[in-house]
Design a protein around this motif. Structure first.
Motif, mmCIF file in Angstrom:
data_model
loop_
_atom_site.group_PDB
_atom_site.id
_atom_site.type_symbol
_atom_site.label_atom_id
_atom_site.label_comp_id
_atom_site.label_asym_id
_atom_site.label_seq_id
_atom_site.Cartn_x
_atom_site.Cartn_y
_atom_site.Cartn_z
ATOM 1 N N HIS A 88 26.625 50.036 70.602
ATOM 2 C CA HIS A 88 27.152 49.123 69.580
ATOM 3 C C HIS A 88 27.536 50.097 67.793
ATOM 4 O O HIS A 88 26.597 50.721 67.323
ATOM 5 C CB HIS A 88 25.657 48.358 69.695
ATOM 6 C CG HIS A 88 25.817 47.526 68.308
ATOM 7 N ND1 HIS A 88 26.150 46.594 68.028
ATOM 8 C CD2 HIS A 88 25.046 47.245 66.847
ATOM 9 C CE1 HIS A 88 25.811 45.634 67.054
ATOM 10 N NE2 HIS A 88 25.182 46.493 65.823
ATOM 11 N N SER A 110 30.149 46.691 72.474
ATOM 12 C CA SER A 110 29.742 46.018 70.462
ATOM 13 C C SER A 110 29.732 45.996 69.024
ATOM 14 O O SER A 110 29.325 47.801 69.073
ATOM 15 C CB SER A 110 27.984 45.647 70.700
ATOM 16 O OG SER A 110 27.859 45.086 69.861
ATOM 17 N N VAL A 339 25.018 41.672 74.700
ATOM 18 C CA VAL A 339 25.458 43.106 74.828
ATOM 19 C C VAL A 339 24.931 43.278 76.612
ATOM 20 O O VAL A 339 25.208 44.671 76.873
ATOM 21 C CB VAL A 339 25.082 44.189 73.825
ATOM 22 C CG1 VAL A 339 25.616 45.299 74.597
ATOM 23 C CG2 VAL A 339 25.681 44.216 72.729
#
Length: 506
Positions: A88, A110, A339
């Motif tokens: 992320h 992400s 995610v």
């Protein structure tokens, strides 16, 4: 899922990226995932101190801290070395080449963008800004787009503060003002905001959050109707917002916490990348606008706006009401769920390993539920300590399955049953009861079990549902579970039997 968070914080970048990642880390840990960090994260002890604790965590970020990765190759190397499932990225300066590089390593990307700033292709793309979905976005090969404040990643403390704010009674004295220009005040706005408040000439009690690097240069007025006080960065900023009659803030990450809590705010556009977010929030009537850095060079315009707000409680109330409708505070959990689902799909699985599934109980579950109910540890912390007879239990189960005011769930993972979650509607919302299967205790499943039950209730009742938990004061395990999950004490203390009531909003 093993989730790696990539962000930096510092005098030039501010701390908003780290605050957003901290919220994602909280949600991931509470869902049973593993969290890793890559970035420059010095001087953020105040941030880590305000997060929901996780077992075994020291003074740093929750999770495992790795070296900063400043390129796609370095990020891939970290991911491979630590068996990362998803990365992320909340960082403007990393390039658009992350998606193909990580995909080649079997890792999901992400990525967070603020309108066009920080934009890159990703398997999951998060833009938490109000109005983000109204802007066209080029087809760059990205997968799932999560756009708008429903996906604003907020710390659990913001949701707790929202509940407290809802029951707050305003005082009769001078308005209380909180000034926060981010964790570093990178644009040097504090002196200008202080000057505007002083020029407003309205009695007020003003707390100015002063980052460490600005303490020596900021001089607060010592005379006049406005009384100023310098305070250091606070671990739980949303809690400090609860008692404020007005917050003056930079138009960054703090805006979404302010909206969630439901606080009247006046915003300053502290950087170019805040321009679109500032415009949309002000245009929606959720905040008053004070302009940008140049507008505050002369305090008169901002002082006039502040004077009107400080002397008009109804105007402040209208701002707060509109702000509270913008953000519900559950965005971090939605991002983590998306995610995790993408990571599961990338690995060729129907769902991420270890994910829990909740289903309504059936009559065939009678034996299983009775065994869990009559377990000695379960009975120890129940209001009723005696064993339940099989016939009584079957009658109870049959009646429960026919009730509209009860939702009885059985939760399982790939290995089998994990436990049960029961919801009972009451005047305060829905009361929860959680039982981990005795044979699955010790696997750190309590929070994921509760989260699975919350998701099932939310699917039935919608977001914003108030929920409660009743916990015996001596039951440390349950107290820790609900504290980690964001349930807050109602302040009334234990009842005659030693049970306390905790509250949260889904």
């Amino acid at each position: 899922m093993r989730l790696l968070l990539r962000c930096d914080a510092g005098p030039s970048t501010g701390v908003g990226h780290a605050v957003r990642c901290a919220a994602v880390a909280e949600a991931a840990l509470l869902s049973g995932h593993e969290v890793f960090w890559s970035g420059r994260l010095d001087g953020l002890d105040w941030l880590w101190a305000g997060l929901t604790p996780s077992p075994g965590r020291g003074d740093g970020p929750p999770g495992t801290v790795l070296a900063p990765a400043d390129s796609a190759d370095e990020l891939v190397a970290l991911a491979r070395a630590h068996r990362i499932d998803a990365v992320h990225v909340d960082h403007y300066l990393l390039g658009p080449d992350l998606l193909p590089a990580l995909a080649g390593a079997g890792v999901v990307l992400s990525t967070v963008e603020d309108f066009t700033t920080g934009r890159r292709p990703g398997d999951v793309v998060v833009d938490p800004n109000l109005g983000a979905g109204d802007h066209s976005r080029p087809d760059d090969g990205s997968g799932l787009l999560l756009r708008g404040p429903a996906y604003a990643p907020l710390r659990a403390s913001a949701r707790r503060a929202r509940d407290r704010r809802a029951t707050r009674v305003a005082g009769d004295g001078a308005p209380r003002v909180l000034v926060v220009m981010g964790g570093t005040d990178a644009a040097g706005l504090l002196p200008r905001v202080v000057a505007a408040l002083a020029a407003a000439g309205v009695p007020a009690e003003v707390d100015v959050v002063v980052p460490a690097g600005a303490r020596e240069s900021l001089v607060l007025p010592g005379a006049g109707p406005v009384r100023f006080r310098a305070v250091p960065p606070v671990p739980d900023l949303p809690a400090a917002m609860v008692d404020a009659d007005l917050v003056v803030s930079a138009a960054g990450t703090t805006v979404w916490e302010l909206c969630c809590v439901g606080v009247p705010m006046a915003l300053v556009r502290a950087a170019d990348n805040q321009a679109e977010g500032y415009r949309t929030v002000v245009a929606a009537g959720a905040a008053a606008g004070l302009g940008g850095t140049g507008d505050l060079a002369v305090p008169d315009g901002a002082a006039a706006v502040l004077r009107d707000l400080l002397t008009d409680p109804a105007a402040r109330g209208a701002l707060a009401a509109r702000a509270a409708r913008v953000v519900d505070g559950a965005g971090a959990g939605r991002v983590v769920d998306a995610v995790a689902a993408a990571a599961g799909a990338a690995a060729g699985r129907e769902r991420p390993a270890g994910e829990l599934r909740a289903r309504p109980a059936r009559t065939g579950d009678a034996g299983l539920l009775l065994a869990w109910r009559n377990d000695p540890d379960t009975r120890r912390w129940s209001r009723s300590h005696g064993e339940v007879a099989p016939d009584d239990h079957r009658r109870w189960l049959a009646a429960s399955l026919d009730r509209d005011d009860r939702l009885l769930l059985v939760v399982a993972d790939d290995r089998g049953p994990v436990g049960t979650v029961r919801w009972d509607r009451d005047p305060d919302g829905w009361e929860v009861s959680v039982t981990v299967a005795p044979e699955r205790r010790g696997e750190r499943l309590a929070v994921p079990l509760l989260r699975a039950g919350e998701a099932a209730l939310r699917a039935r009742t919608g977001a914003g549902t108030p929920v409660t938990a009743v916990v015996h004061g001596a039951n440390d395990a349950s107290a820790h579970l609900f504290a980690r999950a964001g349930y807050a004490d109602d302040g009334r203390g234990p009842d005659a039997d030693g049970f306390r009531t905790l509250h949260r909003t889904l």
